[in-house]
Scaffold this active site. Sequence first.
Site, PDB file in Angstrom:
ATOM      1  N   ASP A  39       0.851  -1.176   0.000  1.00 39.16           N
ATOM      2  CA  ASP A  39       0.000   0.000   0.000  1.00 39.16           C
ATOM      3  C   ASP A  39       0.897   1.240   0.000  1.00 39.16           C
ATOM      4  OD1 ASP A  39       0.721   0.639   2.748  1.00 39.16           O
ATOM      5  OD2 ASP A  39      -0.742  -0.837   3.419  1.00 39.16           O
ATOM      6  N   LYS A  99      -5.991   0.335  -3.657  1.00 39.81           N
ATOM      7  CA  LYS A  99      -5.078   1.197  -2.915  1.00 39.81           C
ATOM      8  C   LYS A  99      -4.743   2.439  -3.737  1.00 39.81           C
ATOM      9  CE  LYS A  99      -4.643  -1.717   0.537  1.00 39.81           C
ATOM     10  NZ  LYS A  99      -5.021  -1.416   1.927  1.00 39.81           N
ATOM     11  N   ASP A 116      -8.358   3.105  -0.607  1.00 42.64           N
ATOM     12  CA  ASP A 116      -7.697   3.067   0.696  1.00 42.64           C
ATOM     13  C   ASP A 116      -6.317   3.707   0.578  1.00 42.64           C
ATOM     14  OD1 ASP A 116      -6.669   2.464   3.176  1.00 42.64           O
ATOM     15  OD2 ASP A 116      -6.828   0.288   2.969  1.00 42.64           O
ATOM     16  N   ASN A 174      -4.337   4.259   3.385  1.00 39.81           N
ATOM     17  CA  ASN A 174      -3.494   3.784   4.484  1.00 39.81           C
ATOM     18  C   ASN A 174      -2.776   4.916   5.214  1.00 39.81           C
ATOM     19  OD1 ASN A 174      -3.418   1.268   2.349  1.00 39.81           O
ATOM     20  ND2 ASN A 174      -3.548   0.602   4.481  1.00 39.81           N
ATOM     21  N   GLU A 217      -9.293   0.827  11.293  1.00 34.91           N
ATOM     22  CA  GLU A 217      -8.347  -0.276  11.445  1.00 34.91           C
ATOM     23  C   GLU A 217      -7.158   0.092  12.304  1.00 34.91           C
ATOM     24  OE1 GLU A 217      -5.210  -0.953   8.117  1.00 34.91           O
ATOM     25  OE2 GLU A 217      -7.071  -0.510   7.083  1.00 34.91           O
ATOM     26  N   HIS A 219     -12.114  -4.322   9.326  1.00 36.99           N
ATOM     27  CA  HIS A 219     -10.825  -4.515   8.661  1.00 36.99           C
ATOM     28  C   HIS A 219     -10.313  -5.934   8.862  1.00 36.99           C
ATOM     29  CE1 HIS A 219      -6.300  -4.459   9.183  1.00 36.99           C
ATOM     30  NE2 HIS A 219      -6.412  -4.064   7.932  1.00 36.99           N
TER      31      HIS A 219
END
Length: 369
Positions: free
Chosen positions: A29, A175, A204, A206, A256, A306
């Site tokens: 990611d 991602k 996402d 991250n 998460e 998650h």
Amino acid sequence: MTGVAASRDAIVRAEAWLCDLPVETVRTDAMQSFLSQETIFVRIETASGATGLGYSYTIGTGGGAVLDLLRTVLLDAVTGLDASRHEAVWRAMISSTRATTVGAVSSLAFAAIDTAVWDVKAKSSNAPLWIAAGGARESIPLYDTEGGWLHLSGDELVESALSAQRHGLGGVKIKVGKPRGAEDAERLRAVRDAVGWGFDIMVDANQAFTAAEAIRRAAQFDDIGLAWFEEPLPAEDVSGHASLARSSSIPIAVGESMYSIGHFKEYLHAGAASILQPDVARIGGITPWLKVAHLAEAYNVAVAPHFLMELHVALTCAVPNSLYLEHIPQLRALTNGDMAIESGAGVPSDTPGLGIDWNLDAIDGLRVR
């Protein structure tokens, strides 16, 4: 509860160990690569002979610290307690670690014990976890993550999304975090063009962006019809998430990387998230996970947890406000069978307990000695 019943449910033995589990595929990611999974197991036994097996995990580091906290403090703290009283066990763990909570290591250790407690508690009542914890629904829609990693090409993203669509899944997570937002947007539009508008695309980051960059990228993604924008900012930046939520129509998903119920409360109170993603291991177990889910329900907010699909399939079916389950297998080397999937939805096991069919020989073979 009578004294006799309480004595039968008293925890008389507890042990913990660590397994080093290789990841099933390459995972990258915007912030890291997922190279291994340290899986921490806890086994408890009650005076009646009932047993529970619980677990937690880290993405490659910190497992030894979690194991040490279990062995030096927490296992002793819960021995002698009534396993049918999960709230009392969880409070005992908090009381024994006041100086180190709230934090990742403590929460991960709590989760290994708490899941073992719920395992034996559900077995003792002859109920599967999804019913013992609420029984709201019999299945949960799935979305795929494995085909959306950052290192994959645009063509690979499209191929994986089409495969997920053919298999009946409801969406894919891709991602984001390429050096330029235009590159992220180009990859996402290629997937949207391929799958059409009746299929969800989640993204996402991250925690890779500043608030300003997240707002900028959300605007670049605005015409793609995203189902959610996950972890756009560092988890501690509640105000940044609130600013992003006010500026964009894309639902913001977080959770998460959050380790306490109070942190989730702050997000909900600030209007900083419209989808919560609690992780049983990181929030400290099933006991606090259910509290987060019900807190979200009070705010009319959905949950889509998650990772840990093998455990979360039961919990998403336990509560009424679950939205999706993340399809990302990771326990197949340690179990005797896969999670059941029917028509693109995860189906929880009806076996009493957590519903995970552990391969105990395989677990023992992967122990870190």
